[in-house]
Design a protein around this motif. Structure first.
Motif, PDB file in Angstrom:
ATOM      1  N   LEU A 192      23.372  34.545  52.350  1.00  0.00           N
ATOM      2  CA  LEU A 192      22.947  35.406  51.249  1.00  0.00           C
ATOM      3  C   LEU A 192      24.127  35.728  50.339  1.00  0.00           C
ATOM      4  CD1 LEU A 192      20.282  36.806  50.368  1.00  0.00           C
ATOM      5  CD2 LEU A 192      21.076  38.834  51.590  1.00  0.00           C
ATOM      6  N   SER A 193      25.280  35.974  50.941  1.00  0.00           N
ATOM      7  CA  SER A 193      26.478  36.266  50.165  1.00  0.00           C
ATOM      8  C   SER A 193      26.967  35.029  49.418  1.00  0.00           C
ATOM      9  CB  SER A 193      27.583  36.787  51.097  1.00  0.00           C
ATOM     10  OG  SER A 193      28.752  37.078  50.378  1.00  0.00           O
ATOM     11  N   GLU A 194      26.919  33.860  50.068  1.00  0.00           N
ATOM     12  CA  GLU A 194      27.398  32.621  49.450  1.00  0.00           C
ATOM     13  C   GLU A 194      26.614  32.242  48.198  1.00  0.00           C
ATOM     14  OE1 GLU A 194      27.437  29.452  52.268  1.00  0.00           O
ATOM     15  OE2 GLU A 194      28.698  30.543  53.705  1.00  0.00           O
ATOM     16  N   VAL A 195      25.311  32.562  48.186  1.00  0.00           N
ATOM     17  CA  VAL A 195      24.474  32.180  47.038  1.00  0.00           C
ATOM     18  C   VAL A 195      24.223  33.353  46.094  1.00  0.00           C
ATOM     19  CG1 VAL A 195      23.387  30.333  48.362  1.00  0.00           C
ATOM     20  CG2 VAL A 195      22.280  32.586  48.245  1.00  0.00           C
ATOM     21  N   ASP A 196      24.935  34.469  46.297  1.00  0.00           N
ATOM     22  CA  ASP A 196      24.908  35.639  45.398  1.00  0.00           C
ATOM     23  C   ASP A 196      23.629  36.453  45.442  1.00  0.00           C
ATOM     24  OD1 ASP A 196      27.466  34.989  44.640  1.00  0.00           O
ATOM     25  OD2 ASP A 196      26.884  34.008  42.777  1.00  0.00           O
ATOM     26  N   GLY A 197      22.887  36.388  46.528  1.00  0.00           N
ATOM     27  CA  GLY A 197      21.733  37.268  46.701  1.00  0.00           C
ATOM     28  C   GLY A 197      20.639  37.038  45.676  1.00  0.00           C
ATOM     29  N   PHE A 198      19.779  38.045  45.520  1.00  0.00           N
ATOM     30  CA  PHE A 198      18.690  37.956  44.561  1.00  0.00           C
ATOM     31  C   PHE A 198      19.221  38.188  43.144  1.00  0.00           C
ATOM     32  CE2 PHE A 198      16.517  39.080  48.507  1.00  0.00           C
ATOM     33  CZ  PHE A 198      15.413  38.244  48.484  1.00  0.00           C
ATOM     34  N   ASP A 199      18.618  37.534  42.176  1.00  0.00           N
ATOM     35  CA  ASP A 199      18.982  37.724  40.774  1.00  0.00           C
ATOM     36  C   ASP A 199      18.286  38.980  40.268  1.00  0.00           C
ATOM     37  OD1 ASP A 199      19.294  37.675  38.003  1.00  0.00           O
ATOM     38  OD2 ASP A 199      19.216  35.492  37.898  1.00  0.00           O
ATOM     39  N   ALA A 200      19.041  40.035  39.986  1.00  0.00           N
ATOM     40  CA  ALA A 200      18.468  41.317  39.583  1.00  0.00           C
ATOM     41  C   ALA A 200      17.738  41.242  38.250  1.00  0.00           C
ATOM     42  CB  ALA A 200      19.573  42.382  39.514  1.00  0.00           C
ATOM     43  N   ASP A 201      18.035  40.242  37.422  1.00  0.00           N
ATOM     44  CA  ASP A 201      17.363  40.104  36.133  1.00  0.00           C
ATOM     45  C   ASP A 201      15.903  39.681  36.280  1.00  0.00           C
ATOM     46  OD1 ASP A 201      19.514  40.864  34.595  1.00  0.00           O
ATOM     47  OD2 ASP A 201      20.272  38.821  34.313  1.00  0.00           O
ATOM     48  N   TYR A 202      15.503  39.283  37.481  1.00  0.00           N
ATOM     49  CA  TYR A 202      14.126  38.840  37.681  1.00  0.00           C
ATOM     50  C   TYR A 202      13.157  40.005  37.824  1.00  0.00           C
ATOM     51  CZ  TYR A 202      15.183  33.870  38.258  1.00  0.00           C
ATOM     52  OH  TYR A 202      15.552  32.568  38.051  1.00  0.00           O
ATOM     53  N   PHE A 203      13.649  41.182  38.162  1.00  0.00           N
ATOM     54  CA  PHE A 203      12.809  42.347  38.486  1.00  0.00           C
ATOM     55  C   PHE A 203      11.913  41.988  39.667  1.00  0.00           C
ATOM     56  CE2 PHE A 203       9.398  45.457  38.104  1.00  0.00           C
ATOM     57  CZ  PHE A 203      10.119  46.629  37.920  1.00  0.00           C
ATOM     58  N   MET A 204      10.897  41.203  39.450  1.00  0.00           N
ATOM     59  CA  MET A 204      10.092  40.665  40.549  1.00  0.00           C
ATOM     60  C   MET A 204       9.387  39.403  40.055  1.00  0.00           C
ATOM     61  SD  MET A 204       6.665  43.057  40.863  1.00  0.00           S
ATOM     62  CE  MET A 204       6.022  42.047  42.218  1.00  0.00           C
ATOM     63  N   PHE A 205       8.870  38.640  40.969  1.00  0.00           N
ATOM     64  CA  PHE A 205       8.117  37.408  40.741  1.00  0.00           C
ATOM     65  C   PHE A 205       9.057  36.212  40.704  1.00  0.00           C
ATOM     66  CE2 PHE A 205       4.892  34.559  38.939  1.00  0.00           C
ATOM     67  CZ  PHE A 205       3.780  34.983  39.634  1.00  0.00           C
ATOM     68  N   VAL A 206       8.930  35.334  41.674  1.00  0.00           N
ATOM     69  CA  VAL A 206       9.686  34.094  41.838  1.00  0.00           C
ATOM     70  C   VAL A 206      11.148  34.350  42.222  1.00  0.00           C
ATOM     71  CG1 VAL A 206       9.972  31.752  40.923  1.00  0.00           C
ATOM     72  CG2 VAL A 206       8.250  33.204  39.934  1.00  0.00           C
ATOM     73  N   GLU A 207      11.505  35.624  42.464  1.00  0.00           N
ATOM     74  CA  GLU A 207      12.900  35.899  42.818  1.00  0.00           C
ATOM     75  C   GLU A 207      13.286  35.268  44.143  1.00  0.00           C
ATOM     76  OE1 GLU A 207      10.622  39.266  44.775  1.00  0.00           O
ATOM     77  OE2 GLU A 207      10.486  38.130  42.908  1.00  0.00           O
TER      78      GLU A 207
END
Length: 356
Positions: A192-207
């Protein structure tokens, strides 16, 4: 970037790695309490529970504190506003102590062996980065909610099984999948750390799809684990706030789908995928306009246009993915994660989008 925390790698007997269970909540008091209670019944003993609340105003956290306390048993993260599930999960990871992070939606009830079964699979193979549980519908536990998705040549997801199909054991084998569903996805902390976690700009959906694509590009696989069973209510957002649900699907759906391709697809793959992808969204807008649903058509258009207005940010993220995160070529993983998309499936998914 994640804050540094002390990681408990094993249980006191030195055999079981610690798991941090992260549950994001927004005005889901009743479902949240049932979810947390079911987590406490897990056979797997070495875990902690973290609730990240997205600015609920229904007394959710008051009930959690009343029932479970605000201390070692359950850690609480309080957001003043709704920052969305993607960013909320990242906030939960920041205080997590486990070297596996299990993300659950608040409208789920995990089986008592859900963690035990998935950790068995993880510990058998160090090249596994993430796993999805078998998701069954809470309304009828004999029917499927989701068993993972494949990528299609058009950049959309292909469900391995349709929602509501009866579980007759046809998906009882561990299998590689392209994308796991966030209702129950378990990820190695270091991956999770190596790939930088979830993209916060997505808010939700396909994240979660974006996350899983980066995990595959890292040369690490995503699996479906059938013995890890979680029951999912599905549709809670639509039930709590119907207008918000429609906005999330019509705006964040096309926005995030396109952004995911732009960030993660190799040059030649993106060149083939994006024109067809945009054509399908354009056809969807035309259909909505034909149905005199101009507001919804405009939301789809706004979602796609977001990628143009944020092109510099997307280019920066793409550079990070392609230059730092990626370790394998598209040709090395596409045969494992991509499946053809039948034309009837396109029409079915387009219909589902337009009725939301």
């Amino acid at each position: 970037m994640y804050v540094l925390v002390e990681i408990r790698e094993t249980s006191p007997d030195g055999t079981r790695p610690m798991v941090s269970v992260v549950v994001v909540n927004f005005n889901g008091r009743e479902s949240l309490l049932k979810c947390l209670l079911s987590i406490t019944k897990s056979v797997y003993s070495n875990f902690e529970t973290i609730v990240v609340d997205n600015g609920s105003n229904d007394g959710s956290l008051d009930e959690v504190v009343k029932c479970f306390g605000d201390g070692p048993r359950i850690k609480l993260v309080r957001c003043k506003t709704n920052v969305g599930p993607a960013q909320a999960r990242n906030l939960g990871v920041q205080i997590a102590q486990g070297n596996f992070i299990a993300f659950l939606d608040n409208d789920t009830i995990p089986d008592d062996r859900w963690l035990d079964e998935v950790i068995k699979v993880f510990t058998s193979d160090a090249t596994i980065g993430a796993c999805q549980s078998k998701l069954l519908t809470m309304k009828d536990p004999t029917r499927f909610d989701c068993v993972g998705d494949y990528l299609t040549p058009f950049g959309f997801l292909l469900q391995r099984v349709d929602y509501g199909i009866v579980d007759r054991g046809q998906f009882d084998e561990v299998a590689e999948i392209f994308s796991a569903k966030s209702a129950s996805i378990i990820v190695r902390r270091d991956v999770l750390s190596e790939v930088d976690g979830f993209d916060a700009d997505y808010f939700m959906f396909v994240e979660e799809t974006d996350l899983c694509w980066r995990i595959w590009l890292r040369g690490i696989k995503v699996l479906y684990v059938p013995n890890s069973i979680v029951y999912h209510k599905f549709g809670m957002t639509k039930q709590i706030a119907p207008s918000l649900s429609s906005f999330l699907v019509k705006y964040h759906g096309p926005k995030n789908y396109l952004a995911t391709i732009v960030k993660n697809a190799g040059f030649s793959l993106g060149l083939r995928m994006i024109p067809v992808h945009l054509s399908i969204w354009t056809a969807t807008m035309i259909f909505l306009l034909f149905k005199r649903r101009g507001t919804e058509a405009a939301l789809v258009g706004r979602g796609l246009a977001w990628n143009l207005t944020h092109l510099s940010d997307l280019q920066r993220k793409r550079s990070i993915v392609q230059r730092r995160i990626r370790k394998v070529s598209d040709s090395g993983i596409l045969p494992r994660i991509m499946r053809p998309m039948p034309i009837e499936y396109i029409f079915k998914r387009a219909h589902q989008l337009t009725v939301w």
